[in-house]
Design a protein around this motif. Structure first.
Motif, PDB file in Angstrom:
ATOM      1  N   SER A  23       0.821  -1.221   0.000  1.00 55.81           N
ATOM      2  CA  SER A  23       0.000   0.000   0.000  1.00 55.81           C
ATOM      3  C   SER A  23       0.854   1.270   0.000  1.00 55.81           C
ATOM      4  N   LYS A  24       0.219   2.347  -0.474  1.00 55.62           N
ATOM      5  CA  LYS A  24       0.838   3.677  -0.368  1.00 55.62           C
ATOM      6  C   LYS A  24       0.238   4.352   0.852  1.00 55.62           C
ATOM      7  N   GLY A 115      -1.868  10.352  -4.476  1.00 59.96           N
ATOM      8  CA  GLY A 115      -2.233   8.937  -4.689  1.00 59.96           C
ATOM      9  C   GLY A 115      -2.042   8.028  -3.481  1.00 59.96           C
ATOM     10  N   LYS A 117      -3.620   5.789  -0.655  1.00 61.24           N
ATOM     11  CA  LYS A 117      -4.921   5.174  -0.407  1.00 61.24           C
ATOM     12  C   LYS A 117      -5.209   5.112   1.093  1.00 61.24           C
ATOM     13  N   TYR A 118      -4.143   5.169   1.874  1.00 59.77           N
ATOM     14  CA  TYR A 118      -4.310   5.054   3.331  1.00 59.77           C
ATOM     15  C   TYR A 118      -3.660   6.231   4.048  1.00 59.77           C
ATOM     16  N   LYS A 153     -13.862   5.903   6.312  1.00 58.15           N
ATOM     17  CA  LYS A 153     -13.628   6.468   4.981  1.00 58.15           C
ATOM     18  C   LYS A 153     -13.313   7.957   5.099  1.00 58.15           C
ATOM     19  N   ASP A 157     -11.795   7.165  -2.338  1.00 55.51           N
ATOM     20  CA  ASP A 157     -10.940   5.976  -2.377  1.00 55.51           C
ATOM     21  C   ASP A 157      -9.835   6.062  -1.314  1.00 55.51           C
ATOM     22  N   ILE A 158     -10.147   6.744  -0.216  1.00 54.35           N
ATOM     23  CA  ILE A 158      -9.124   6.932   0.825  1.00 54.35           C
ATOM     24  C   ILE A 158      -9.655   6.493   2.170  1.00 54.35           C
ATOM     25  N   GLU A 159      -8.853   5.706   2.838  1.00 56.48           N
ATOM     26  CA  GLU A 159      -9.265   5.144   4.125  1.00 56.48           C
ATOM     27  C   GLU A 159      -8.382   5.719   5.233  1.00 56.48           C
TER      28      GLU A 159
END
Ligand code: ATP
Length: 320
Positions: A23-24, A115, A117-118, A153, A157-159
């Motif tokens: 993951s990023k 970009g 995601k987390y 959330k 698309d980001i947690e």
């Protein structure tokens, strides 16, 4: 670097799947002991998990925190990690809610444009206890009591992920001491003008001393159990709501009769959420729940601003 703390987090991530391999990840670093501990742990586990990690710091431009931005830059530079430092052009109001809102917006914007995601934060078991008690006192119901959870959330698309929920503040303090991490002592954390600080500095130590030294653990377990109950009930309630709703202002009360009170309350809350400009109060929800079995023509008295909610045959409907 490796320690029991690293092993604990590694095991936890293996069982909870909250930060997948490769993951990023953007780590939110405030400079305090929790997020310093988190950042170091994530960096040390980075190779094992194949993550790409960067750090973000949100500078509120507060007088008392003068020098914090440079302090963070120094640490991150030494660690050789990419840093996103966002400084507010004018000072953010020194209010918990305003500062938090600004921070999450900044973190989300950085994550979107680069970009990630987390986004991970250093919330601990101790924060969970504070949030639970804070919301209990405010009367927030099970949603508020269980709001500090492993993930939530932040955007499309980001947690937001909170990997340290099984660590206490004592753990993060010990970790920073063990690895000599330079903690920034946040003067705002000592300011008793903030309710949360009074809960942390006065109420929790009092509960630990006078009632139960394990209070943080017990509250964390309670929050965990309640969260699963809440998720189940929310799903059931949304299904029932979809079956019962006729239009924005009307609901079929026949569908709600003979349902458990817990579901009736939740469906009514969803219904009122469509009608009222703000969250319905406990009393308002109870008043409408009573209409489910009330005689035809019965109506509420507590909705003066929008009209009255009344029974019309099989339906409960808004009368303007
Ligand atoms: N100025 C900041 N810059 C970057 N990250 C921060 C900053 N302040 C707090 N954080 C992140 O948020 C975590 C929680 O900090 P804190 O409890 O002060 O925030 P909060 O936003 O009030 O929490 P909550 O989500 O419970 O409302 C920290 O461990 C850190 O990861």
């Amino acid at each position: 670097m490796w320690s029991d703390y690293h092993a604990r987090l590694h095991q936890l991530l293996k069982s909870r799947h909250i930060l997948p391999k490769g993951s990023k990840i953007l780590v939110a670093l405030s400079g305090g002991q929790d997020s310093l501990c988190l950042t170091r742990l994530i960096l040390d586990l980075q190779d094992k998990w194949g993550w790409q990690v960067a750090i973000a710091h949100c500078d509120h431009n507060w007088e008392l925190d003068e020098g914090l931005g440079e302090h963070i830059e120094g640490i991150v530079h030494e660690w050789g990690v990419n840093l996103y430092l966002e400084k507010a052009t004018t000072a953010i109001p020194e209010k918990e809610a305003a500062a938090r809102k600004w921070r999450y917006q900044v973190l989300t914007d950085i994550a979107v444009s680069h970009g990630f995601k987390y986004v991970v934060t250093g919330h601990t078991k101790s924060d969970r206890t504070e949030t639970f008690l804070y919301n209990l006192i405010r009367g927030a119901g099970s949603d508020g009591l269980t709001s500090l959870y492993w993930t939530r959330k932040l955007g499309e698309d980001i947690e937001l992920v909170r990997p340290l929920l099984e660590f206490s503040r004592q753990d993060t303090g010990n970790f920073c001491q063990k690895f000599q991490l330079p903690i920034w002592e946040d003067s705002y954390n000592q300011n008793k003008k903030f309710v949360r600080n009074r809960i942390r500095l006065d109420l929790i130590p009092y509960l630990q001393k006078e009632f139960n030294p394990q209070v943080e653990k017990h509250i964390a377990h309670t929050a965990e159990i309640l969260r699963a109950d809440r998720e189940f009930l929310d799903t059931q309630a949304r299904q029932l709501f979809a079956e019962a709703i006729i239009n924005k202002d009307t609901i079929d009360r026949e569908k709600l009769k003979h349902q458990p009170l817990s579901l009736q309350r939740r469906v009514v809350k969803l219904f009122l959420g469509q009608i009222l400009p703000k969250m319905p109060s406990f009393e308002q929800i109870e008043e409408v729940v009573k209409l489910i079995d009330a005689p035809n023509g019965s109506q509420t008295s507590s909705f003066a601003k929008v009209g009255a909610i009344a029974v019309k045959d099989d339906y409960i409907t808004l009368r303007q």
